[in-house]
Design a protein around this motif. Structure first.
Motif, PDB file in Angstrom:
ATOM      1  N   UNK A 156      -9.519 -11.711  -6.456  1.00  0.00           N
ATOM      2  CA  UNK A 156     -10.715 -12.518  -6.677  1.00  0.00           C
ATOM      3  C   UNK A 156     -11.881 -12.060  -5.823  1.00  0.00           C
ATOM      4  N   UNK A 157     -11.603 -11.639  -4.608  1.00  0.00           N
ATOM      5  CA  UNK A 157     -12.693 -11.311  -3.710  1.00  0.00           C
ATOM      6  C   UNK A 157     -13.274  -9.958  -4.052  1.00  0.00           C
ATOM      7  N   UNK A 158     -14.484  -9.696  -3.596  1.00  0.00           N
ATOM      8  CA  UNK A 158     -15.156  -8.442  -3.868  1.00  0.00           C
ATOM      9  C   UNK A 158     -14.427  -7.286  -3.214  1.00  0.00           C
ATOM     10  N   UNK A 159     -13.814  -7.537  -2.063  1.00  0.00           N
ATOM     11  CA  UNK A 159     -13.149  -6.462  -1.347  1.00  0.00           C
ATOM     12  C   UNK A 159     -11.791  -6.147  -1.929  1.00  0.00           C
ATOM     13  N   UNK A 160     -11.218  -7.052  -2.670  1.00  0.00           N
ATOM     14  CA  UNK A 160      -9.913  -6.805  -3.267  1.00  0.00           C
ATOM     15  C   UNK A 160     -10.024  -6.251  -4.680  1.00  0.00           C
TER      16      UNK A 160
ATOM     17  N   UNK B 143      -4.932   9.579   5.864  1.00  0.00           N
ATOM     18  CA  UNK B 143      -6.323   9.242   5.569  1.00  0.00           C
ATOM     19  C   UNK B 143      -6.555   9.002   4.083  1.00  0.00           C
ATOM     20  N   UNK B 144      -5.954   9.829   3.238  1.00  0.00           N
ATOM     21  CA  UNK B 144      -6.189   9.660   1.802  1.00  0.00           C
ATOM     22  C   UNK B 144      -5.531   8.388   1.287  1.00  0.00           C
ATOM     23  N   UNK B 145      -4.357   8.047   1.835  1.00  0.00           N
ATOM     24  CA  UNK B 145      -3.700   6.798   1.438  1.00  0.00           C
ATOM     25  C   UNK B 145      -4.532   5.604   1.893  1.00  0.00           C
ATOM     26  N   UNK B 146      -5.056   5.681   3.122  1.00  0.00           N
ATOM     27  CA  UNK B 146      -5.860   4.582   3.653  1.00  0.00           C
ATOM     28  C   UNK B 146      -7.121   4.368   2.829  1.00  0.00           C
ATOM     29  N   UNK B 147      -7.807   5.449   2.485  1.00  0.00           N
ATOM     30  CA  UNK B 147      -9.054   5.314   1.735  1.00  0.00           C
ATOM     31  C   UNK B 147      -8.821   4.957   0.274  1.00  0.00           C
ATOM     32  N   UNK B 148      -7.708   5.380  -0.287  1.00  0.00           N
ATOM     33  CA  UNK B 148      -7.432   5.111  -1.698  1.00  0.00           C
ATOM     34  C   UNK B 148      -6.889   3.711  -1.929  1.00  0.00           C
ATOM     35  N   UNK B 149      -6.069   3.221  -1.006  1.00  0.00           N
ATOM     36  CA  UNK B 149      -5.355   1.959  -1.216  1.00  0.00           C
ATOM     37  C   UNK B 149      -5.975   0.766  -0.496  1.00  0.00           C
TER      38      UNK B 149
ATOM     39  N   UNK C 191      -9.218  -1.189   0.301  1.00  0.00           N
ATOM     40  CA  UNK C 191     -10.636  -1.330  -0.049  1.00  0.00           C
ATOM     41  C   UNK C 191     -11.500  -1.619   1.172  1.00  0.00           C
ATOM     42  N   UNK C 192     -10.947  -2.344   2.167  1.00  0.00           N
ATOM     43  CA  UNK C 192     -11.750  -2.653   3.351  1.00  0.00           C
ATOM     44  C   UNK C 192     -12.026  -1.397   4.178  1.00  0.00           C
ATOM     45  N   UNK C 193     -11.142  -0.403   4.102  1.00  0.00           N
ATOM     46  CA  UNK C 193     -11.354   0.845   4.829  1.00  0.00           C
ATOM     47  C   UNK C 193     -12.477   1.646   4.192  1.00  0.00           C
ATOM     48  N   UNK C 194     -12.469   1.779   2.873  1.00  0.00           N
ATOM     49  CA  UNK C 194     -13.473   2.601   2.207  1.00  0.00           C
ATOM     50  C   UNK C 194     -14.797   1.867   1.974  1.00  0.00           C
ATOM     51  N   UNK C 195     -14.850   0.554   2.215  1.00  0.00           N
ATOM     52  CA  UNK C 195     -16.094  -0.188   2.007  1.00  0.00           C
ATOM     53  C   UNK C 195     -16.740  -0.661   3.298  1.00  0.00           C
ATOM     54  N   UNK C 196     -16.076  -0.519   4.412  1.00  0.00           N
ATOM     55  CA  UNK C 196     -16.608  -0.999   5.688  1.00  0.00           C
ATOM     56  C   UNK C 196     -17.305   0.136   6.420  1.00  0.00           C
ATOM     57  N   UNK C 197     -18.597  -0.001   6.619  1.00  0.00           N
ATOM     58  CA  UNK C 197     -19.374   1.001   7.344  1.00  0.00           C
ATOM     59  C   UNK C 197     -19.403   0.651   8.829  1.00  0.00           C
ATOM     60  N   UNK C 198     -19.238   1.610   9.764  1.00  0.00           N
ATOM     61  CA  UNK C 198     -19.136   3.064   9.557  1.00  0.00           C
ATOM     62  C   UNK C 198     -17.694   3.574   9.466  1.00  0.00           C
ATOM     63  N   UNK C 199     -16.713   2.669   9.370  1.00  0.00           N
ATOM     64  CA  UNK C 199     -15.317   3.098   9.302  1.00  0.00           C
ATOM     65  C   UNK C 199     -15.077   4.029   8.127  1.00  0.00           C
ATOM     66  N   UNK C 200     -15.695   3.717   6.986  1.00  0.00           N
ATOM     67  CA  UNK C 200     -15.476   4.553   5.799  1.00  0.00           C
ATOM     68  C   UNK C 200     -16.015   5.969   5.993  1.00  0.00           C
ATOM     69  N   UNK C 201     -17.175   6.086   6.631  1.00  0.00           N
ATOM     70  CA  UNK C 201     -17.746   7.411   6.870  1.00  0.00           C
ATOM     71  C   UNK C 201     -16.928   8.198   7.888  1.00  0.00           C
TER      72      UNK C 201
ATOM     73  N   UNK D 257     -17.781   6.019  -1.278  1.00  0.00           N
ATOM     74  CA  UNK D 257     -16.811   6.828  -0.542  1.00  0.00           C
ATOM     75  C   UNK D 257     -15.692   7.277  -1.477  1.00  0.00           C
ATOM     76  N   UNK D 258     -15.209   6.355  -2.291  1.00  0.00           N
ATOM     77  CA  UNK D 258     -14.133   6.656  -3.235  1.00  0.00           C
ATOM     78  C   UNK D 258     -14.590   7.703  -4.243  1.00  0.00           C
TER      79      UNK D 258
END
Length: 260
Positions: A24-28, A99-105, A107-117, A235-236
């Motif tokens: 339901x949430x935007x991050x999920x 890293x690829x598993x974290x960014x792919x699976x 959403x909070x990792x790949x959408x949270x700046x600057x963690x995603x960068x 990022x994705x």
């Protein structure tokens, strides 16, 4: 770096783009959607800004990768040191998977700046290091030919993806199955290895990642395509395109080059 692990971990994203009831949430929410864009997402300006941002990130990634390749090609001490310390390659492979598993699976990792960068930058460094070691085992002219051919193919496929009326975004499931069969075939080539099998395997790999490049590009540009990627997932999107390009380069290098 093969795209298998990413495809396996985001299988549900590519083959089942409609969010489930418990998301339901935007991050999920998954990065893909088959719904028409509404509100701000329907504005062309936002989509164009998203495309520019993704390609800017991709160009920075490729610049880092080219720098590493040049370092390994023209600095024999660096290449020699890497070959003498194989633990560096093992660490790079492990970090790449993590890293690829974290960014792919996540959403909070790949959408949270600057963690995603930060994660994307680290992944690019690791991948560039491994690609540099691969390129270092080929002759300089072979690598330059591979770079030139890869650049021309990527440019042509990108223009094709932007202009064609065919919708490749519906091919996600078929591409994943093809990639899975390709990986299984890759394990078999370990026991059936010869020059003919190597050439066939490299040609199939180049074809698969060429199709993936068109597929991921159309997910990026949106428009009238059935499935699109959210502008929040820059990022994705950059990660997908980067993996397509470097894998295509590796297989082209295998086709035109011979091991030193």
């Amino acid at each position: 770096m093969d795209k298998t692990n990413q495809a396996a971990n985001i299988q549900d994203d590519k083959t089942s783009p409609i969010p489930s009831d418990n998301m339901k949430s935007d991050y999920d929410a998954p990065p893909y959607s088959d719904m028409e864009f509404g509100g701000s997402f329907s504005e062309k300006a936002i989509r164009m800004a998203f495309i520019r941002k993704v390609y800017a990130i991709l160009m920075a990634q490729l610049a880092i990768t080219v720098a590493f390749i040049c370092l390994f090609l023209f600095s024999e001490p660096v290449m020699k040191y890497t070959m003498e310390h194989t633990e560096m390659l093992i660490i790079a492979v492990v970090l790449s998977f993590v890293l690829i598993i974290a960014m792919s699976c996540c959403s909070n990792v790949r959408r949270t700046y600057p963690l995603n960068m930060i994660c994307l930058f680290l992944f690019t460094i690791v991948e560039s290091f491994m690609l540099g070691t691969i390129a270092g085992s080929y002759k300089v002219d072979e690598v330059l030919w591979a770079v030139g051919i890869c650049a021309v193919i990527c440019l042509g496929l990108t223009i094709f993806a932007f202009q064609t009326k065919y919708d490749f975004t519906m091919m996600g499931g078929m591409l994943f199955v093809t990639l899975l069969i390709f990986v299984i075939f890759g394990f078999l080539t370990i026991f059936l290895y010869n020059e003919v099998v190597r050439l066939i395997y490299a040609c199939i790999g180049a074809l698969i990642f060429s199709l993936y490049l068109v597929y991921d590009t159309q997910l990026l540009i949106g428009g009238n395509h059935k499935y699109t990627i959210s502008p929040e997932e820059y990022i994705f999107a950059a990660l997908n395109l980067y993996l397509d390009v470097i894998n295509l380069f590796i297989y082209i290098l295998q086709i035109i080059g011979s091991r030193n």
